[in-house]
Write an enzyme that holds these catalytic residues in place. Structure first.
Site, short mmCIF file in Angstrom:
data_model
loop_
_atom_site.label_atom_id
_atom_site.label_comp_id
_atom_site.label_asym_id
_atom_site.label_seq_id
_atom_site.Cartn_x
_atom_site.Cartn_y
_atom_site.Cartn_z
N ASP A 160 30.76 51.35 45.41
CA ASP A 160 30.56 51.81 46.79
C ASP A 160 29.34 52.75 46.86
O ASP A 160 28.54 52.66 47.79
CB ASP A 160 31.81 52.57 47.27
N HIS A 188 38.69 53.27 46.90
CA HIS A 188 37.81 52.09 46.82
C HIS A 188 38.40 51.01 47.72
O HIS A 188 39.16 50.15 47.28
CB HIS A 188 37.68 51.58 45.38
P1 NAD Z 1 39.02 37.45 37.14
O1 NAD Z 1 40.20 36.79 37.75
O2 NAD Z 1 37.76 36.68 36.95
O3 NAD Z 1 39.43 38.05 35.74
C1 NAD Z 1 40.58 38.82 35.59
C2 NAD Z 1 40.98 38.69 34.13
O4 NAD Z 1 42.06 39.59 33.93
C3 NAD Z 1 41.46 37.28 33.76
O5 NAD Z 1 40.83 36.87 32.57
C4 NAD Z 1 42.96 37.48 33.59
O6 NAD Z 1 43.52 36.59 32.65
C5 NAD Z 1 42.99 38.92 33.10
N1 NAD Z 1 44.30 39.54 33.20
C6 NAD Z 1 45.28 39.36 34.11
N2 NAD Z 1 46.36 40.09 33.80
C7 NAD Z 1 46.05 40.78 32.68
C8 NAD Z 1 46.76 41.69 31.86
N3 NAD Z 1 48.01 42.04 32.14
N4 NAD Z 1 46.13 42.20 30.78
C9 NAD Z 1 44.88 41.84 30.48
N5 NAD Z 1 44.15 40.95 31.19
C10 NAD Z 1 44.73 40.44 32.29
O7 NAD Z 1 38.74 38.78 38.00
P2 NAD Z 1 37.42 39.66 38.07
O8 NAD Z 1 36.55 39.10 39.14
O9 NAD Z 1 36.86 39.88 36.71
O10 NAD Z 1 38.01 41.01 38.68
C11 NAD Z 1 38.88 41.83 37.94
C12 NAD Z 1 39.42 42.95 38.82
O11 NAD Z 1 38.37 43.83 39.22
C13 NAD Z 1 40.07 42.49 40.11
O12 NAD Z 1 41.22 43.29 40.34
C14 NAD Z 1 39.03 42.80 41.16
O13 NAD Z 1 39.59 42.96 42.44
C15 NAD Z 1 38.50 44.09 40.62
N6 NAD Z 1 37.20 44.56 41.15
C16 NAD Z 1 37.07 45.90 41.33
C17 NAD Z 1 35.88 46.42 41.80
C18 NAD Z 1 35.71 47.91 42.02
O14 NAD Z 1 34.66 48.31 42.54
N7 NAD Z 1 36.65 48.76 41.67
C19 NAD Z 1 34.82 45.56 42.07
C20 NAD Z 1 34.99 44.19 41.86
C21 NAD Z 1 36.20 43.70 41.40
C1 LMR Z 2 34.54 44.83 45.73
O1 LMR Z 2 34.47 45.90 46.35
O2 LMR Z 2 33.61 44.00 45.68
C2 LMR Z 2 35.78 44.52 44.96
O3 LMR Z 2 36.67 45.60 45.01
C3 LMR Z 2 36.38 43.23 45.30
C4 LMR Z 2 37.16 43.30 46.57
O4 LMR Z 2 38.31 42.84 46.55
O5 LMR Z 2 36.64 43.80 47.57
#
Ligand code: NAD
Ligand code: LMR
Length: 328
Positions: A160, A188
């Site tokens: 953000d 977030h």
């Molecule tokens: P993705 O689905 O591509 O990958 C997630 C991975 O986590 C998969 O490989 C899955 O098998 C694994 N997983 C699921 N449960 C698990 C567990 N108990 N232990 C270990 N691994 C596990 O998702 P992504 O695009 O890499 O996103 C991951 C997370 O990050 C999501 O929750 C997404 O919303 C979040 N995210 C947060 C932000 C932020 O700014 N905070 C930004 C983008 C994404």
């Molecule tokens: C983002 O901000 O891009 C991530 O947290 C993904 C989402 O679910 O918004």
């Protein structure tokens, strides 16, 4: 003389953020170009073959700093003696979902991982929760790790923060690198409050340069707040490379320091600005000697207080929604 390797756990290693993150950690972008690392990669059992494919690619990069890789589906193995843990693994939001829909699906993961960190990580481990809802997941992990200092647990507001920097750079026509003292308060989520009232560019007030409250309230804040959803709409997948980049920025600044510059981190509140203690909340911080410190004494005007209240209320609601996971 070569430094001893630092152990870095990354969960969700087979996922899309993992695919952007691991190579940059192994390349020294996060902990420094002179800091060897051992990666400890966690994912669920069905994803382990994919993790092994990523490990083959890591090997094929021949990174000089990468001293070892552990692959496991057991958090007790993944978090053994770790210096840093990036908790990425969780189910991402898909089109039409709000973060609170993820609470139930993802909350349970973080009780287990918090306990495993409590039992196996280094006592000064630096934990960054990326998996959404990131603040509440970090709160759950922290509450599940009673033997660790609560300040070991942080959540990612840096994406953000970086989004806000970019929007301000575009609005003012000035480079991103010239903007200082920006911060993002709260959760977030679309309720976050990106605040440029204290920001400066070459010593001049960004607020005075922009001088447009309507743009702030009706363009800037919604653009930053809804950026995640806009990316999901456009890509059909949630942000990944920019999220990995923000995670690198967050941990690098925490470990290596910010030289007095402000950055935004989700951290357990110490009660500052009326935010209840231990609430994982985005604050302006500076980092030095491996510790973060909240920038104190900032004036909160009526508009800002209203925005802070909205994002805090949302977090309190999320906390209420996960009480049962914490036996409360
Ligand atoms: P993705 O689905 O591509 O990958 C997630 C991975 O986590 C998969 O490989 C899955 O098998 C694994 N997983 C699921 N449960 C698990 C567990 N108990 N232990 C270990 N691994 C596990 O998702 P992504 O695009 O890499 O996103 C991951 C997370 O990050 C999501 O929750 C997404 O919303 C979040 N995210 C947060 C932000 C932020 O700014 N905070 C930004 C983008 C994404
Ligand atoms: C983002 O901000 O891009 C991530 O947290 C993904 C989402 O679910 O918004």
């Amino acid at each position: 003389m070569t430094k001893p390797a630092m152990r870095v756990a990354v969960t969700g290693a087979a996922g899309q953020i993992g695919y952007s993150l691991l190579f940059r950690i192994a390349n020294g972008d996060m902990l420094g170009k002179d800091q060897p690392v051992i990666l400890q990669l966690l994912d669920i059992t069905p994803a382990l073959p994919a993790v092994k494919g990523v490990v083959m690619e890591l090997e094929d990069c021949a990174f000089p700093l990468l001293q070892g890789v552990v692959v496991t589906d057991d958090p007790n193995v993944a978090f053994k003696d770790v210096d840093c843990a990036l908790l990425v693994g969780a189910r991402p939001r898909s089109k039409g979902m709000e973060r609170k829909d993820l609470l139930e699906a993802n909350g349970a993961i973080f009780t287990v991982q918090g306990k495993a960190l409590n039992d196996h990580a280094k006592r000064d481990v630096k934990v960054l929760v990326v998996g959404n809802p990131a603040n509440t997941n970090a709160y759950i992990a922290q509450q599940s790790a009673p033997d660790l200092d609560p300040n070991c647990f942080t959540s990612m507001l840096r994406l953000d923060h970086n989004r806000a920097l970019s929007q301000i750079a575009a609005k003012t026509g000035k480079p991103v690198s010239s903007i200082e003292k920006l911060c993002v308060w709260g959760n977030h989520s679309p309720t976050m409050y990106a605040d440029y009232r204290f920001a400066t560019i070459d010593g001049k007030s960004v607020k005075d340069m922009i001088n447009d409250h309507d743009w702030n309230a009706n363009t800037f804040l919604p653009t930053v707040g809804k950026r995640g959803a806009a990316i999901i709409e456009a890509r059909g997948l949630s942000s990944a490379a920019s999220a990995a980049n923000a995670a690198i920025d967050h941990v690098r600044d925490w470990v290596l320091g910010t030289n007095g510059k402000w950055v935004t981190m989700g951290i357990p509140s110490d009660g500052s600005y009326g935010i209840p203690e231990k609430t994982q909340f985005g604050f302006p911080v500076t980092c030095a000697n491996g510790k973060f410190e909240i920038v104190k004494g900032l004036e909160i005007d009526a508009f800002s207080q209203e925005r802070i209240n909205v994002t805090l209320d949302e977090l309190m609601g999320e906390r209420e929604g996960v009480k049962h996971l914490l036996g409360k």
